[in-house]
Write an enzyme that holds these catalytic residues in place. Sequence first.
Site, PDB file in Angstrom:
ATOM      1  CB  CYS A   1      -0.790   0.026   1.231  1.00 54.08           C
ATOM      2  SG  CYS A   1      -1.924   1.710   1.632  1.00 54.08           S
TER       3      CYS A   1
ATOM      4  CB  CYS B   1       0.326   1.985   4.159  1.00 48.79           C
ATOM      5  SG  CYS B   1      -1.385   1.325   3.850  1.00 48.79           S
TER       6      CYS B   1
END
Length: 89
Positions: A13, A16
Amino acid sequence: MTITLKDFYADWCGPCKTQDPILEELHEDWGDRFEVEKVNVDEQQDVANEYQVRSLPTLIIENEEGVVERFVGVTQRDDIETALEKAGA
């Protein structure tokens, strides 16, 4: 009172990775006022399902009474601090 910030993330991700330095800096500055619990959704699907996490990153701030605030997407430090104060940190 225990305040927990659950950080739902995955290694793949991108956003993230943007969220991580914000959380690290915040935790350094706030010290023991809250705990960070990192939850890798690929490895801990049951926890992600329990909290109905559908998008990453998701931050959930909890105290002993339950979930105080939920953020989806990269969240700025000011918003996180406001929620931590509301939770009692």
